[in-house]
Design an enzyme around this catalytic site. Structure first.
Site, short mmCIF file in Angstrom:
data_model
loop_
_atom_site.label_atom_id
_atom_site.label_comp_id
_atom_site.label_asym_id
_atom_site.label_seq_id
_atom_site.Cartn_x
_atom_site.Cartn_y
_atom_site.Cartn_z
N GLU A 117 0.83 -1.21 0.00
CA GLU A 117 0.00 0.00 0.00
C GLU A 117 0.86 1.26 0.00
O GLU A 117 0.60 2.20 -0.75
CB GLU A 117 -0.94 0.00 1.20
CG GLU A 117 -2.02 -1.05 1.15
CD GLU A 117 -3.04 -0.84 0.05
OE1 GLU A 117 -3.25 0.31 -0.39
OE2 GLU A 117 -3.63 -1.84 -0.39
N ASN A 171 1.20 3.88 -3.10
CA ASN A 171 0.88 5.31 -2.93
C ASN A 171 1.98 6.20 -3.49
O ASN A 171 1.70 7.21 -4.13
CB ASN A 171 0.66 5.63 -1.45
CG ASN A 171 -0.74 5.32 -0.99
OD1 ASN A 171 -1.61 4.94 -1.77
ND2 ASN A 171 -0.96 5.47 0.30
N ARG A 221 -9.32 3.31 -7.71
CA ARG A 221 -8.74 3.31 -6.37
C ARG A 221 -9.85 3.52 -5.34
O ARG A 221 -10.77 4.28 -5.56
CB ARG A 221 -7.70 4.42 -6.22
CG ARG A 221 -6.65 4.37 -7.30
CD ARG A 221 -5.47 3.57 -6.85
NE ARG A 221 -4.57 3.36 -7.99
CZ ARG A 221 -3.85 2.30 -8.13
NH1 ARG A 221 -3.89 1.33 -7.26
NH2 ARG A 221 -3.05 2.17 -9.16
#
Length: 154
Positions: free
Chosen positions: A58, A62, A117
């Site tokens: 994650e 990002n 997303r």
């Protein structure tokens, strides 16, 4: 740092911020955790390792998707393992940064509602790690610091 606590191992990596390297980061962190914990006699469960790998995915995603958007840059990864079983992970970029970190950490928040997303990255990281800190400056990049306390079964 507490007197009775010692740094056992540390690794630093810098890699190109492309989606291919998200899996590379997961593998590097897995190897670091398994190797270091194992040398200390700490047994890491498959669930703990999966949680760590998901949180790393994650954070790296990002950096790539949000930090650099349409440009390319590097992602830095710092790993530390302490004698008390604490795993410290810092993932950072030098991308566009986040204007409002608190807002960005809210579940379902996204800067791009038209994408696929879901806006759950920080929530996922927080749920899988013992501690999560996000610091960012617009135009300067973002740093995600995660801690996972591995209560070793020796």
């Amino acid at each position: 740092m507490r007197k009775d606590r010692k740094l056992i191992n540390e690794a630093r990596l810098r890699f190109k911020g492309i989606s291919l390297n998200e899996s590379f980061a997961r593998i590097c962190v897995s190897g670091f955790v398994i190797g270091t914990a194992g040398s200390m006699g700490i047994s890491v469960t498959a669930e703990e390792l999966a949680d760590i790998k998901t949180a790393v995915s994650e954070a790296v995603t990002n950096c790539i998707v949000h930090g650099y958007k349409e440009m390319q840059g590097d992602v830095s990864l710092l790993l530390r393992f302490f004698s008390d079983g604490e795993l410290y992970i810092q993932i950072s970029d030098m991308g566009c940064g986040i204007e409002d970190v608190e807002k960005a950490r809210m579940p379902l928040y996204t800067t791009d509602p038209d994408s696929d997303r879901c806006g759950m990255g920080f929530s996922i990281m927080e749920s899988f790690m013992t501690k999560l800190k996000v610091s960012s400056k617009p135009g300067k990049g973002t740093r995600v610091t995660m801690v996972k306390q591995l209560f070793g079964r020796r």
